[in-house]
Design a protein around this motif. Structure first.
Motif, PDB file in Angstrom:
ATOM      1  N   GLN A  60      11.102  -4.131  48.806  1.00 27.95           N
ATOM      2  CA  GLN A  60       9.787  -4.430  48.687  1.00 27.95           C
ATOM      3  C   GLN A  60       9.208  -4.479  47.385  1.00 27.95           C
ATOM      4  N   ARG A  61       7.926  -4.810  47.591  1.00 37.30           N
ATOM      5  CA  ARG A  61       7.192  -5.033  46.071  1.00 37.30           C
ATOM      6  C   ARG A  61       5.867  -4.077  46.167  1.00 37.30           C
ATOM      7  N   MET A  62       5.420  -3.878  44.879  1.00 38.00           N
ATOM      8  CA  MET A  62       4.136  -3.165  44.803  1.00 38.00           C
ATOM      9  C   MET A  62       3.473  -3.871  43.915  1.00 38.00           C
ATOM     10  N   LEU A  63       2.140  -4.240  43.984  1.00 38.20           N
ATOM     11  CA  LEU A  63       1.139  -4.602  43.070  1.00 38.20           C
ATOM     12  C   LEU A  63       0.282  -3.660  42.964  1.00 38.20           C
ATOM     13  N   THR A  64      -0.302  -3.423  41.666  1.00 36.05           N
ATOM     14  CA  THR A  64      -1.492  -2.423  41.256  1.00 36.05           C
ATOM     15  C   THR A  64      -2.508  -2.998  40.395  1.00 36.05           C
ATOM     16  N   ALA A  65      -3.809  -2.695  40.751  1.00 39.41           N
ATOM     17  CA  ALA A  65      -5.053  -2.839  39.782  1.00 39.41           C
ATOM     18  C   ALA A  65      -5.690  -1.428  40.074  1.00 39.41           C
ATOM     19  N   HIS A  66      -6.423  -1.375  38.928  1.00 40.72           N
ATOM     20  CA  HIS A  66      -6.997   0.154  39.043  1.00 40.72           C
ATOM     21  C   HIS A  66      -8.796  -0.030  39.151  1.00 40.72           C
ATOM     22  N   VAL A  67      -9.450   0.880  39.771  1.00 39.97           N
ATOM     23  CA  VAL A  67     -10.592   0.992  40.028  1.00 39.97           C
ATOM     24  C   VAL A  67     -11.475   1.969  38.975  1.00 39.97           C
ATOM     25  N   ASP A  68     -10.662   3.015  38.553  1.00 40.56           N
ATOM     26  CA  ASP A  68     -11.291   3.807  37.798  1.00 40.56           C
ATOM     27  C   ASP A  68     -11.517   3.124  36.427  1.00 40.56           C
ATOM     28  N   THR A  69     -12.555   3.476  35.736  1.00 40.70           N
ATOM     29  CA  THR A  69     -13.320   3.084  34.411  1.00 40.70           C
ATOM     30  C   THR A  69     -13.274   4.145  33.347  1.00 40.70           C
ATOM     31  N   LEU A  70     -13.531   3.801  32.276  1.00 41.27           N
ATOM     32  CA  LEU A  70     -13.992   4.569  31.376  1.00 41.27           C
ATOM     33  C   LEU A  70     -15.423   5.317  31.720  1.00 41.27           C
ATOM     34  N   GLY A  71     -16.025   6.503  30.999  1.00 43.62           N
ATOM     35  CA  GLY A  71     -16.762   7.279  31.317  1.00 43.62           C
ATOM     36  C   GLY A  71     -16.760   8.422  30.340  1.00 43.62           C
ATOM     37  N   ALA A  72     -17.793   9.437  30.937  1.00 47.26           N
ATOM     38  CA  ALA A  72     -17.902  10.695  30.121  1.00 47.26           C
ATOM     39  C   ALA A  72     -18.156  11.815  31.271  1.00 47.26           C
ATOM     40  N   MET A  73     -18.208  12.906  30.524  1.00 48.60           N
ATOM     41  CA  MET A  73     -18.868  14.132  31.276  1.00 48.60           C
ATOM     42  C   MET A  73     -19.350  15.002  30.355  1.00 48.60           C
ATOM     43  N   VAL A  74     -20.507  15.601  31.030  1.00 50.27           N
ATOM     44  CA  VAL A  74     -21.420  16.523  30.285  1.00 50.27           C
ATOM     45  C   VAL A  74     -20.724  17.492  29.506  1.00 50.27           C
ATOM     46  N   LYS A  75     -20.714  17.599  28.296  1.00 52.31           N
ATOM     47  CA  LYS A  75     -19.890  18.701  27.543  1.00 52.31           C
ATOM     48  C   LYS A  75     -20.634  19.767  27.278  1.00 52.31           C
ATOM     49  N   LYS A 202      -2.463 -17.615  57.124  1.00 53.71           N
ATOM     50  CA  LYS A 202      -1.314 -17.115  58.112  1.00 53.71           C
ATOM     51  C   LYS A 202      -0.150 -17.008  57.657  1.00 53.71           C
ATOM     52  N   ILE A 203      -0.066 -16.576  56.207  1.00 53.55           N
ATOM     53  CA  ILE A 203       1.287 -16.432  55.543  1.00 53.55           C
ATOM     54  C   ILE A 203       2.054 -14.985  55.742  1.00 53.55           C
ATOM     55  N   THR A 204       3.190 -15.176  56.213  1.00 56.15           N
ATOM     56  CA  THR A 204       3.843 -13.836  56.154  1.00 56.15           C
ATOM     57  C   THR A 204       4.692 -13.836  54.893  1.00 56.15           C
ATOM     58  N   LEU A 205       4.477 -12.550  54.159  1.00 57.05           N
ATOM     59  CA  LEU A 205       5.348 -12.749  52.826  1.00 57.05           C
ATOM     60  C   LEU A 205       6.701 -12.478  53.178  1.00 57.05           C
ATOM     61  N   PRO A 206       7.553 -12.810  52.185  1.00 56.82           N
ATOM     62  CA  PRO A 206       9.186 -12.756  52.121  1.00 56.82           C
ATOM     63  C   PRO A 206       9.552 -11.182  52.271  1.00 56.82           C
ATOM     64  N   TYR A 207       8.595 -10.424  51.379  1.00 57.82           N
ATOM     65  CA  TYR A 207       8.984  -9.015  51.296  1.00 57.82           C
ATOM     66  C   TYR A 207       7.696  -8.278  51.758  1.00 57.82           C
ATOM     67  N   THR A 208       7.616  -7.021  52.247  1.00 54.16           N
ATOM     68  CA  THR A 208       6.601  -5.995  52.611  1.00 54.16           C
ATOM     69  C   THR A 208       6.324  -5.827  51.372  1.00 54.16           C
ATOM     70  N   THR A 209       4.858  -5.906  51.133  1.00 50.73           N
ATOM     71  CA  THR A 209       4.372  -5.632  49.812  1.00 50.73           C
ATOM     72  C   THR A 209       2.916  -4.804  49.891  1.00 50.73           C
ATOM     73  N   HIS A 210       3.042  -3.791  48.822  1.00 48.65           N
ATOM     74  CA  HIS A 210       1.970  -2.785  48.832  1.00 48.65           C
ATOM     75  C   HIS A 210       1.079  -3.234  47.804  1.00 48.65           C
ATOM     76  N   PHE A 211      -0.254  -2.904  48.153  1.00 51.53           N
ATOM     77  CA  PHE A 211      -1.016  -3.251  46.834  1.00 51.53           C
ATOM     78  C   PHE A 211      -1.811  -1.668  46.569  1.00 51.53           C
ATOM     79  N   LEU A 212      -1.636  -1.492  45.428  1.00 51.96           N
ATOM     80  CA  LEU A 212      -2.060   0.171  45.151  1.00 51.96           C
ATOM     81  C   LEU A 212      -3.528  -0.019  44.351  1.00 51.96           C
ATOM     82  N   ILE A 213      -4.244   0.481  44.809  1.00 52.51           N
ATOM     83  CA  ILE A 213      -5.573   0.432  44.093  1.00 52.51           C
ATOM     84  C   ILE A 213      -5.543   1.764  43.591  1.00 52.51           C
ATOM     85  N   SER A 214      -5.323   1.836  42.309  1.00 53.94           N
ATOM     86  CA  SER A 214      -5.022   3.462  41.555  1.00 53.94           C
ATOM     87  C   SER A 214      -6.422   3.833  40.971  1.00 53.94           C
TER      88      SER A 214
END
Length: 346
Positions: A60-75, A202-214
Motif C-alpha cells: 500500500q501507499r500513504m500520502l499526507t497533507a496537513h490542515v493544521d496551521t500556525l496560530g497562538a493561545m492566550v497566555k 473511474k481509475i482503480t489504483l494499482p495499490y490501495t492508497t490512504h490519504f492522511l489529512i493530518s
C-alpha cells in the motif's frame, strides 16, 4: 489550477485551524470525500484518513497533507485588558505584527482583535521601531470595550483560548494566490481534487492508497501514526520552501532531497524525477535546511517505509505566503502520475 481547486483553497484557509483545534476543517474535508463516496475514518488524534482500494491490497501507499496551521493561545490577560500570546508552530512574532485575529472562547464565542506591539504608537514610544518583537512586547488589542482583566474575562476569554490569524486570501488575475496558511492547505486542496479526478475517470489504483489529512504537523507529530503494516511508500505533500540559495520557485513542483531530518529516500526521489520528466512536469530539486515533514516524523517514529516529500513552491513561508497556479497544477500532476505508477524496487 481549476476554479474548484482555487475555491477549495479559499474555503480551507478561511476555516480557523491552529494545531490543537482542527475539528471544523477536518469535518469540511471529510464531507468532501464522503460526497465522492470515498471511505474515511478518524484517528484518535483527530486526523482524517481517506482510502481508495487498489488492485494490490498487500502493498500500500500513504500520502499526507496537513490542515493544521500556525496560530497562538492566550497566555495571559494583561491588567490593561490586552492579551499576551503563546505561539503555536515555528514562526516569529514579526510575521504577525499588525495582523487581524480572532479569539475563540471555550463556549465557541468568537471575538476579533489585532496583534500589535505594545509600543506601536510612534508619538508615544521612542523605541517603537527598535523594540524587540517578542512575547513580552506583543499583545492582542481586543475589539471590545474593555479596560482591565475582569472585563476581558466577562467576555468569556481565558488562558488557553485559541487565537487564529486572518488569512487575507486573494487570487490575482495573473495566477498568483496570496494567503496565510497555504502551508499546507494548498496541498490538501491538491489531494482532494486529485482524488476527485481519479473517481471521475473511474481509475482503480494499482495499490490501495490512504490519504492522511493530518492535524498536528506544525508541532511535529501529525503523520507519525496510523500507517498500515502494508504501507511501503509514504509521500508527504507539503510546501516547497523558497529563499536565498534555494532552487524552489512558484511555477514548478519542488522535490525535496533533504531537510533537517536528513535525506529522503534516494530511489523514491529518482522515481519522482523520472515521472516528472516523462510527463513534462516542471520540477526543482531542493534542500530545506530548517524543515521537517509528516514523512520525516513517520520515519522518526520507527515505521519501516520509503519516504518522500514534494509540494508547490511557496514564498515567505510561515508569514503572508504566496504561490502560483502553475506550481499547484504541476504538483497535482506529479501526485496523479505517482499514484498510477508502480512501487519502486526496494
Amino acid at each position: 489550477m481549476t476554479t474548484e481547486q482555487l475555491d477549495l483553497i479559499k474555503q480551507l484557509v478561511s476555516i480557523p485551524s491552529p494545531s490543537g483545534h482542527t475539528k471544523k476543517v477536518i469535518q469540511f474535508v471529510e464531507q468532501y470525500f464522503n460526497e465522492l463516496g470515498v471511505s474515511t475514518q478518524h484517528n484518535r488524534k483527530g486526523g482524517l484518513i481517506a482510502t481508495l482500494k487498489g488492485v494490490n491490497d498487500e502493498e500500500q501507499r500513504m500520502l499526507t497533507a496537513h490542515v493544521d496551521t500556525l496560530g497562538a493561545m492566550v497566555k495571559e490577560i494583561k491588567p490593561n485588558g490586552r492579551l499576551k500570546l503563546d505561539l503555536i508552530g515555528g514562526f516569529r512574532y514579526n510575521a504577525i505584527e499588525g495582523e487581524y485575529c480572532q479569539i475563540e472562547t471555550a463556549t465557541g464565542a468568537v471575538i476579533t482583535g489585532t496583534i500589535l506591539m505594545h509600543q506601536t504608537s510612534v508619538h508615544v514610544y521612542k523605541d517603537a521601531g527598535s523594540a524587540e518583537r517578542n512575547q513580552a512586547n506583543m499583545e492582542v488589542r481586543i475589539d471590545a470595550k474593555v479596560h482591565n482583566e475582569t472585563e476581558v474575562r466577562a467576555l468569556g476569554i481565558e488562558v488557553g483560548d485559541f487565537v487564529s490569524f486572518d488569512p487575507r486570501v486573494e487570487a490575482t488575475a495573473n495566477g498568483f494566490i496570496k494567503s496565510r496558511h497555504l502551508d499546507d492547505k494548498a496541498s490538501v486542496a491538491i489531494l482532494m481534487t486529485v482524488v476527485k479526478r481519479l473517481i471521475a475517470e473511474k481509475i482503480t489504483l494499482p495499490y490501495t492508497t490512504h490519504f492522511l489529512i493530518s492535524n498536528n504537523e506544525e508541532i511535529g507529530y501529525g503523520g507519525n501514526s496510523n500507517i498500515t503494516p502494508e504501507t511501503v511508500e509514504y509521500l508527504a505533500v507539503d510546501m516547497g520552501a523558497m529563499g536565498d540559495g534555494q532552487s524552489t520557485d512558484e511555477y514548478s513542483v519542488s522535490i525535496c532531497v533533504k531537510d533537517a531530518s536528513g535525506p529522503y529516500h534516494y530511489e523514491l526521489r529518482k522515481h519522482l524525477v523520472n515521472l516528472a520528466e516523462q510527463n513534462n512536469i516542471d520540477y526543482q530539486l531542493d534542500i530545506y535546511p530548517f524543515y521537517g515533514s509528516d514523512a520525516s516524523a513517520a520515519i522518526r517514529s520507527g515505521h519501516d517505509i520509503i519516504h518522500g516529500l514534494i509540494g508547490p513552491g511557496i514564498d515567505s513561508s510561515h508569514a503572508y505566503e504566496r504561490t502560483h497556479m502553475e506550481s499547484l497544477v504541476k504538483t497535482g500532476e506529479l501526485v496523479y502520475h505517482y499514484l498510477l505508477s508502480k512501487l519502486i524496487n526496494y
